[in-house]
Design a protein around this motif. Structure first.
Motif, PDB file in Angstrom:
ATOM      1  N   ALA A 184       0.817  -1.217   0.000  1.00 57.62           N
ATOM      2  CA  ALA A 184       0.000   0.000   0.000  1.00 57.62           C
ATOM      3  C   ALA A 184       0.849   1.265   0.000  1.00 57.62           C
ATOM      4  N   VAL A 185       0.654   2.121   0.991  1.00 55.70           N
ATOM      5  CA  VAL A 185       1.302   3.434   0.979  1.00 55.70           C
ATOM      6  C   VAL A 185       2.822   3.320   1.020  1.00 55.70           C
ATOM      7  N   TYR A 186       3.321   2.178   1.456  1.00 53.33           N
ATOM      8  CA  TYR A 186       4.764   1.965   1.508  1.00 53.33           C
ATOM      9  C   TYR A 186       5.284   1.212   0.291  1.00 53.33           C
ATOM     10  N   SER A 187       4.436   1.067  -0.724  1.00 53.13           N
ATOM     11  CA  SER A 187       4.819   0.323  -1.921  1.00 53.13           C
ATOM     12  C   SER A 187       5.331   1.263  -3.005  1.00 53.13           C
ATOM     13  N   GLU A 188       6.282   0.784  -3.779  1.00 53.01           N
ATOM     14  CA  GLU A 188       6.759   1.509  -4.948  1.00 53.01           C
ATOM     15  C   GLU A 188       5.838   1.296  -6.147  1.00 53.01           C
TER      16      GLU A 188
END
Length: 762
Positions: free
Chosen positions: A342-346
């Motif tokens: 999610a928000v921590y994905s590239e």
């Protein structure tokens, strides 16, 4: 005064046992629609909701706009908004709350439930225990309300789990799944790999506002200190809030049931870190006067458990629009999966792949395969992880909830279990009952032998014969290709004239295009085309339709894009006519054309989408031979929205007093009259934040009068805004005829009606 002496034993909580016909656990849109539908059919219903308001993710606690098959009007699903009770709620919210205030939407939902005397609503009440009378049968549930310190035991022969996480189904032992299936289980080529992840995460939203004076913000200690470390921070800006930040998502690598509190804290860290960056990084000087008005306190949850029914919907059901004999609801949102990091994905925050049209959802997805009296509603229905990417959205869930509520009524009436309704005659009866309520099941028209209109002689004061739309509107620059959608029959081959302006000598291609499937609105085949050479200035081009359609369907009269050319538009609007453009809609990952990677089982095709009002005018045009697309025969064909035809009777603009007359050979005893108006099924009507330009659809008839054969007034309506009007007579009316006098919605929109039904009975 109450004085209680000390006791040595434990005190018992106040306890109440409730026995009903149908217990619904979960007060999101799916649970609300299940409960209200069942109650309107006469069932005694208890609706148990663990939150202080109804609506789930659509409520003021989460503030996600409710969407479904219309997909922000960014796909090719024309006139696809969910019907029946879902439509009633959306239209009512538009009427009261066109600005999209989530607090007002709470009241709309509470009103819908509170009006039903057959519903006992338990708010702030969490189910925590299930009791069974047999291995496959639920006998009751136990719940606790923290606000009145009361423990409830709710007993019923039928239960619906619409709780989101499936608390009842889980405890009852219903078969379920959590995570993503491998590609080979259902042959789903879009199934994610381990690197992408198996679950979608949660989201918390925030609202901001401009106070008109500088506002300081000091971030809490737990806020992220540097959101530039988040791969998606680049999407942050001070102009957006609420659902625009749907991508603030987390938790897909965790247990999205039991780790929800931990997920919430991580989301708070991100949200407050985002706002700290907006306010204090110096990158957004326009944020100086802005304050953080609201932050969600519970996360909006996307995915957890999915329960198994007698069929599991899969990718091919969605993309191929597979036909199911037991279809009871409509889907149309994209296959919308998100990377679990999610928000921590590239990776891209979502992958949305659309089908070429809406699809039906089978009834067998809406009950447990091993718990005999358990219905399923909402995001927990029987679908693979990939298909869940489409069915999880709220209006699709709500539409299915309506089907569950009606099915429960049929089960209770005939002492059946949910699976019993799959017998063909019983399924046909269920589908008929749903369509009578306005469900509009894909591919299944209302076949209702009890409708007295079928045996009446019907006449009208006028019928629109389409010859032209006046060139009295703005001029549209052909930045993008544009198409006028018109309903055609095999006999229709007019020459179509358009008025255009060219800045310089230019060429323009005009074509007639259609979909492969007649019920779709994705132009795939060109039937005929012509290139016109234009001189500088204003001129008329005449396009002959040399090859007509093979069956009733909508045609796309397309004009290619050319910045040097404008086309005349009309201020006139008519039910069943619409203009679309081949252009992007970033709200649904639409860049003008869907171009999927090879090998994932998704179709490549163009998007042709409408402009939202007040834009989106029809093109002005003239026809050499008229289209007879709005005759009275369409009032009783069983369709109540445009499909392969307009399915509407439309009066002429010139008719000052539009009127319908019904006559029978002998007197009839009438109990109910049902009118289907046009509240614009193409408008997505997002429930919160989005905002809409009007509180009543411009096609909807506001005022009408119904009289009997002797001219006696039976019913008068002023200021209508709803799609379906049901006029029920406390005392049956005996008459040989009816007259229905209608008023045009405006001088730009002629009166139109999708359906007229009359039912008898003493």
């Amino acid at each position: 005064m109450l004085v209680s002496k000390p006791v040595s034993d434990l005190r018992e909580l106040r306890h109440e046992t409730i026995s009903v016909d149908f217990a619904v656990i979960g007060g999101g849109l799916a649970g609300v629609c299940a409960a209200v539908t069942a109650a309107r059919q006469g069932l005694r219903v208890t609706l148990i909701q663990d939150r202080p308001v109804l609506g789930g993710n659509a409520s003021s606690e989460v503030r996600l706009w409710a969407l479904g098959a219309t997909s922000h009007m960014g796909n090719n699903n024309r006139w696809a908004r969910e019907g029946g009770l879902v439509d009633e709620i959306l239209v009512e919210n538009l009427y009261r709350n066109k600005e999209g205030n989530p607090l007002i939407f709470d009241t709309v939902l509470l009103d819908v439930v509170a009006r039903e005397s057959n519903i006992r609503l338990l708010l702030n009440t969490a189910v925590y225990e299930v009791r069974k009378s047999a291995p496959d049968t639920i006998a009751g549930v136990t719940a606790f309300c923290s606000q009145n310190a009361t423990r409830y035991t709710v007993e019923a022969p039928l239960f619906c789990d619409a709780s989101g996480d499936g608390i009842v189904g889980f405890q009852a032992g219903a078969a379920f799944r959590m995570g993503a299936e491998r590609a080979d289980e259902f042959g789903e080529r879009f199934a994610p790999d381990e690197g992408y992840g198996e679950l979608l995460g949660h989201t918390i939203y925030f609202y901001s506002k401009d106070t008109g004076k500088p506002v300081k913000f000091v971030a809490p200690d737990y806020a992220l200190k540097d959101i530039t470390e988040i791969p998606r921070f680049r999407a942050v800006n001070e102009r957006e809030h609420g659902c625009k930040y749907w991508w603030i998502e987390y938790g897909g690598r965790l247990d999205t049931v039991h780790d929800t509190e931990a997920i919430k804290w991580e989301l708070w860290k991100v949200v407050y870190g985002v706002w700290d960056h907006i306010k204090n990084s110096g990158e957004f000087p326009d944020a100086e006067n802005m304050t953080l008005e609201w932050v969600g306190t519970i996360p909006g949850k996307r995915e957890s458990r999915r329960f198994e029914g007698d069929i599991m919907l899969c990718q091919q059901d969605v993309i191929e629009q597979r036909v199911h004999a037991d279809a009871v609801a409509v889907g149309g949102w994209s296959l919308d999966l998100h990377p679990s990091d999610a928000v921590y994905s590239e990776k891209s925050p979502c992958n949305q792949w659309h089908s070429k049209g809406a699809f039906g959802i089978p009834y067998r997805c809406y009950y447990s395969r091993n718990i005999s009296n358990l219905f399923l509603a909402g995001r927990i229905i029987s679908a693979s992880h990939v298909a869940f990417g489409s069915t999880r959205v709220m209006l699709t869930s709500a539409h299915g909830g309506t089907a569950v509520g009606m099915a429960a009524a049929h089960c209770q009436r005939d002492a059946l279990q949910p699976r019993d309704l799959t017998e063909p005659n019983r399924m046909s009866a269920l589908q008929t009952a749903l369509n009578r309520a306005g469900q509009s099941i894909p591919g299944i028209p209302l076949a209702d032998d009890g409708d007295l209109v079928q045996s009446a002689t019907v006449s009208t004061s006028s019928t629109c014969v389409l010859t032209e739309l006046a060139a009295d509107g703005p001029w549209l620059n052909l930045t993008y290709p544009v198409a006028q959608l018109i309903p055609l029959t095999p006999r229709d081959r007019p020459t179509v004239e358009f008025r255009v302006r060219a800045k310089q000598p230019s060429e323009i291609r005009v074509a007639l295009r259609v979909s492969d499937k007649p019920e779709n609105f994705t132009p795939e085949r060109t039937l005929c085309e012509q290139v016109f050479s234009l001189v500088e200035g204003e001129q008329t081009i005449a396009f002959p339709i040399t090859e007509g359609v093979d069956q009733n369907r909508y045609g796309f009269l397309t004009l290619d894009g050319n910045e040097a050319i404008k086309v005349a538009c009309s201020e006139q609007r008519v039910t069943g006519l619409l203009t679309v453009q081949k252009k992007f809609n970033h709200a649904v990952s639409n860049t003008g054309e869907q171009v999927p990677p090879e090998g994932i089982g998704i179709d490549r095709f163009e998007f042709w989408v409408p402009e939202r009002r007040p834009a989106g005018h029809n093109l002005a045009f003239k026809l050499s031979t008229p289209l007879k697309a709005f005759g009275i025969e369409q009032l009783r064909n069983g369709w109540f929205r445009p499909t392969t035809a307009s399915n509407a009777w439309v009066a002429t603009y010139e008719d000052e007093n539009p009127r319908l007359e019904l006559n029978w050979n002998a007197p009839q005893t009438l109990r109910e009259i049902v009118l289907h108006f046009d509240a614009d099924f193409d408008n997505a009507m997002e429930t919160v934040q989005w905002g809409h330009p009007e509180h009543v659809a411009p096609f909807c008839i506001r005022d009408y009068v119904i009289r009997d054969a002797n001219g006696k007034e039976l019913h008068r309506c002023t200021d209508n805004h709803q799609t379906i009007n049901r006029i029920r007579f406390d005392t049956p009316v005996c008459t040989r005829g009816l007259s229905i006098e209608l008023k045009h919605p405006s001088d730009r929109v002629p009166a139109a009606l999708f359906g007229l039904r009359v039912y008898g009975g003493a």
